[in-house]
Design a protein around this motif. Structure first.
Motif, PDB file in Angstrom:
ATOM      1  N   GLY A 230      46.538  16.509  26.026  1.00 25.96           N
ATOM      2  CA  GLY A 230      45.641  15.518  26.600  1.00 25.96           C
ATOM      3  C   GLY A 230      44.195  16.000  26.650  1.00 25.96           C
ATOM      4  N   LYS A 231      43.273  15.051  26.650  1.00 29.52           N
ATOM      5  CA  LYS A 231      41.850  15.356  26.706  1.00 29.52           C
ATOM      6  C   LYS A 231      41.350  15.338  28.150  1.00 29.52           C
ATOM      7  N   ALA A 232      40.362  16.158  28.407  1.00 24.41           N
ATOM      8  CA  ALA A 232      39.780  16.210  29.752  1.00 24.41           C
ATOM      9  C   ALA A 232      39.014  14.930  30.053  1.00 24.41           C
ATOM     10  N   THR A 233      39.041  14.530  31.319  1.00 18.87           N
ATOM     11  CA  THR A 233      38.222  13.406  31.770  1.00 18.87           C
ATOM     12  C   THR A 233      36.782  13.897  31.940  1.00 18.87           C
ATOM     13  N   GLY A 234      35.883  12.969  32.235  1.00 20.03           N
ATOM     14  CA  GLY A 234      34.490  13.371  32.454  1.00 20.03           C
ATOM     15  C   GLY A 234      34.358  14.345  33.606  1.00 20.03           C
ATOM     16  N   ALA A 235      35.062  14.042  34.724  1.00 14.30           N
ATOM     17  CA  ALA A 235      35.007  14.936  35.885  1.00 14.30           C
ATOM     18  C   ALA A 235      35.667  16.268  35.558  1.00 14.30           C
ATOM     19  N   GLY A 236      36.768  16.214  34.790  1.00 10.21           N
ATOM     20  CA  GLY A 236      37.456  17.446  34.403  1.00 10.21           C
ATOM     21  C   GLY A 236      36.565  18.345  33.565  1.00 10.21           C
ATOM     22  N   LYS A 237      35.800  17.752  32.643  1.00 10.30           N
ATOM     23  CA  LYS A 237      34.874  18.530  31.808  1.00 10.30           C
ATOM     24  C   LYS A 237      33.810  19.210  32.669  1.00 10.30           C
ATOM     25  N   THR A 238      33.319  18.482  33.668  1.00  4.23           N
ATOM     26  CA  THR A 238      32.300  19.050  34.563  1.00  4.23           C
ATOM     27  C   THR A 238      32.866  20.221  35.350  1.00  4.23           C
ATOM     28  N   ALA A 239      34.099  20.050  35.843  1.00  5.08           N
ATOM     29  CA  ALA A 239      34.740  21.119  36.619  1.00  5.08           C
ATOM     30  C   ALA A 239      34.967  22.359  35.755  1.00  5.08           C
ATOM     31  N   VAL A 240      35.437  22.141  34.532  1.00  4.73           N
ATOM     32  CA  VAL A 240      35.674  23.268  33.612  1.00  4.73           C
ATOM     33  C   VAL A 240      34.360  23.968  33.278  1.00  4.73           C
ATOM     34  N   ALA A 241      33.310  23.195  33.045  1.00  5.28           N
ATOM     35  CA  ALA A 241      32.007  23.783  32.722  1.00  5.28           C
ATOM     36  C   ALA A 241      31.500  24.650  33.862  1.00  5.28           C
ATOM     37  N   GLN A 269      35.049  24.835  44.424  1.00  6.37           N
ATOM     38  CA  GLN A 269      33.630  24.631  44.130  1.00  6.37           C
ATOM     39  C   GLN A 269      33.424  23.964  42.779  1.00  6.37           C
ATOM     40  N   ALA A 270      34.294  24.267  41.826  1.00  2.00           N
ATOM     41  CA  ALA A 270      34.191  23.631  40.506  1.00  2.00           C
ATOM     42  C   ALA A 270      34.397  22.120  40.617  1.00  2.00           C
ATOM     43  N   TRP A 271      35.388  21.719  41.424  1.00  5.16           N
ATOM     44  CA  TRP A 271      35.633  20.285  41.570  1.00  5.16           C
ATOM     45  C   TRP A 271      34.615  19.625  42.485  1.00  5.16           C
ATOM     46  N   LEU A 272      34.031  20.390  43.399  1.00  6.29           N
ATOM     47  CA  LEU A 272      32.943  19.840  44.209  1.00  6.29           C
ATOM     48  C   LEU A 272      31.750  19.538  43.312  1.00  6.29           C
ATOM     49  N   ALA A 273      31.507  20.413  42.334  1.00  6.38           N
ATOM     50  CA  ALA A 273      30.426  20.178  41.368  1.00  6.38           C
ATOM     51  C   ALA A 273      30.696  18.931  40.534  1.00  6.38           C
ATOM     52  N   GLY A 300      40.954  21.014  33.430  1.00  2.00           N
ATOM     53  CA  GLY A 300      40.437  20.679  34.760  1.00  2.00           C
ATOM     54  C   GLY A 300      41.535  20.653  35.806  1.00  2.00           C
ATOM     55  N   ASP A 301      42.788  20.433  35.367  1.00  2.00           N
ATOM     56  CA  ASP A 301      43.910  20.495  36.302  1.00  2.00           C
ATOM     57  C   ASP A 301      44.070  21.925  36.817  1.00  2.00           C
ATOM     58  N   LEU A 302      44.704  22.052  37.972  1.00  2.00           N
ATOM     59  CA  LEU A 302      44.874  23.371  38.588  1.00  2.00           C
ATOM     60  C   LEU A 302      46.323  23.820  38.463  1.00  2.00           C
ATOM     61  N   HIS A 311      48.078  31.848  44.465  1.00  2.00           N
ATOM     62  CA  HIS A 311      47.045  32.008  43.440  1.00  2.00           C
ATOM     63  C   HIS A 311      46.884  30.699  42.687  1.00  2.00           C
ATOM     64  N   VAL A 312      45.671  30.474  42.197  1.00  2.00           N
ATOM     65  CA  VAL A 312      45.379  29.251  41.459  1.00  2.00           C
ATOM     66  C   VAL A 312      44.377  29.554  40.356  1.00  2.00           C
ATOM     67  N   GLY A 313      44.568  28.889  39.228  1.00  2.00           N
ATOM     68  CA  GLY A 313      43.617  28.962  38.131  1.00  2.00           C
ATOM     69  C   GLY A 313      43.364  27.568  37.597  1.00  2.00           C
ATOM     70  N   MET A 314      42.291  27.396  36.851  1.00  2.00           N
ATOM     71  CA  MET A 314      41.981  26.083  36.277  1.00  2.00           C
ATOM     72  C   MET A 314      42.307  26.079  34.790  1.00  2.00           C
ATOM     73  N   TYR A 315      43.113  25.109  34.375  1.00  2.00           N
ATOM     74  CA  TYR A 315      43.454  24.988  32.959  1.00  2.00           C
ATOM     75  C   TYR A 315      42.229  24.530  32.192  1.00  2.00           C
ATOM     76  N   ILE A 316      41.938  25.221  31.065  1.00  2.00           N
ATOM     77  CA  ILE A 316      40.747  24.875  30.277  1.00  2.00           C
ATOM     78  C   ILE A 316      41.109  24.432  28.862  1.00  2.00           C
ATOM     79  N   GLY A 317      42.412  24.367  28.580  1.00  2.00           N
ATOM     80  CA  GLY A 317      42.859  23.943  27.263  1.00  2.00           C
ATOM     81  C   GLY A 317      43.317  25.125  26.413  1.00  2.00           C
ATOM     82  N   ASP A 318      44.042  24.814  25.336  1.00  2.00           N
ATOM     83  CA  ASP A 318      44.523  25.826  24.384  1.00  2.00           C
ATOM     84  C   ASP A 318      45.348  26.921  25.060  1.00  2.00           C
ATOM     85  N   GLY A 319      46.087  26.561  26.101  1.00  2.00           N
ATOM     86  CA  GLY A 319      46.975  27.524  26.743  1.00  2.00           C
ATOM     87  C   GLY A 319      46.281  28.564  27.587  1.00  2.00           C
TER      88      GLY A 319
END
Length: 349
Positions: A230-241, A269-273, A300-302, A311-319
């Motif tokens: 799946g592709k990131a949403t606009g908010a997901g792209k912002t969070a990943v960035a 903080q990434a999702w707050l951004a 962007g998903d956690l 523990h938590v990490g943010m998925y950024i794609g490509d595994g």
């Protein structure tokens, strides 16, 4: 000449014997260096260090949650205090109006208004006055009702403020207890790490990287990545960035930027951004955010890790994920399957 040589030789021999005698003394600083730990022993040390850092992570979550609740309660107390002041001012104004009505009646000789109208002897005046009297009665009744309601509201605000204060004090105590526990576990981990030689530290790091790579390979071999596309949403792209822009910054427990982060400080903080406020801790993120199947996750998903959601990490794609690993490490990119996955949550669409 030969005498002088003999004397010099004897002196040299005497010094050599003295040095040998010192080296032979028990407790000397010239003992053989400690042999390096075996692979098995080093694995045991690694397991113990990991356990201490996991306990520190658990205590960090408790600290962060207590801090989040305390901040919220402080804000609620401020709002309640403002409502109490407003309610008290309103009661003061209503009491003044009730007092004015009572003084007006006193100035009328203490007789009820209807009695004064009957004694006036003027039928028209009586009819006109009767209408105004009914209006006045209704206004007075409304005034007294408003005063009663305001007093009841003020009582509720006061009780709520008392309850919030008690909760605030309770969470402050929890926060301090968690802070002590974090420091205790981190101190124990650092003390154990300090017993390692430089070469052992390098071997330990290599072991960690090998274990992570092995787990990631097993996760990829399971076919998990084939189903994720799946592709990131606009908010997901912002969070990943935002999250990836923090790569290289140190992990500090309880930190949420801008110079350092803990794991959930980075994701929150990434999702707050990205314009979405989410819970502060990994455990609360797991409890309160919508869950999605791993095969359906988007950048962007956690990803929540370990059975206790510590523990938590943010998925950024490509595994891959971006995460703040633990004290002594920096924000970095790692394999999404390099740690035991508990589940995936989605902060926003």
């Amino acid at each position: 000449m030969n005498g002088r040589r003999s004397a010099a030789t004897a002196a040299t021999l005497t010094c050599a014997l003295a040095v040998l005698a010192v080296l032979a003394l028990p407790g000397t600083a010239y003992a053989d260096p400690k042999p390096p730990r075996s692979e098995q022993k080093l694995q045991e040390v690694r397991s113990e260090i990991d356990g201490l850092y996991r306990k520190a992570a658990l205590a960090t979550d408790s600290f962060n949650l207590a801090e989040e609740k305390a901040d919220k309660q402080s804000s609620e107390l401020v709002k309640l205090a403002q409502e109490i002041v407003k309610g008290q001012n309103k009661i003061d104004r209503l009491k003044k109006r009730v007092g004015a009505e009572a003084r007006a009646q006193y100035r009328g000789g203490g007789l009820p208004a209807e009695a004064r109208l009957m004694l006036s002897g003027d039928p028209q005046l009586f009819l006109d006055g009767a209408g105004r009297f009914r209006e006045g009665q209704q206004a007075t009744k409304g005034l007294m009702g408003e005063l009663t309601r305001t007093q009841a509201d003020l009582k509720i605000y006061t009780q709520d403020a008392t309850d919030q204060w008690k909760k605030l004090e309770s969470n402050r105590k929890k926060k301090e207890a968690a802070k002590k526990e974090v420091k205790k576990q981190l101190a124990a981990a650092k003390k154990l790490e300090s017993t390692l030689e430089k070469e052992e530290r390098a071997r330990l790091l290599a072991m960690e990287q090998e274990a992570e790579q092995k787990a990631q390979t097993a996760w990829l071999d399971s076919g998990a990545l084939k189903e994720i596309g799946g592709k990131a949403t606009g908010a997901g792209k912002t969070a990943v960035a935002y999250a990836t822009a923090q790569i290289g910054k140190p992990y500090v427990w309880g930190a949420e930027g801008p110079g350092s982060f803990d794991c959930s400080g980075l994701t929150s903080q990434a999702w707050l951004a990205a314009g979405r406020g989410i819970p502060r801790t990994s455990q609360e993120q797991w409890k309160r955010l919508p869950r999605v199947a791993t095969k359906d996750m988007l950048p962007g998903d956690l990803i929540i890790y370990f059975g206790d959601a510590t523990h938590v990490g943010m998925y950024i794609g490509d595994g891959a994920i971006v995460h703040a690993p633990r004290p002594g490490r920096d924000v970095t990119i790692a394999g999404a399957g390099s740690m035991p996955i508990l589940g995936v949550v989605r902060p926003g669409n």
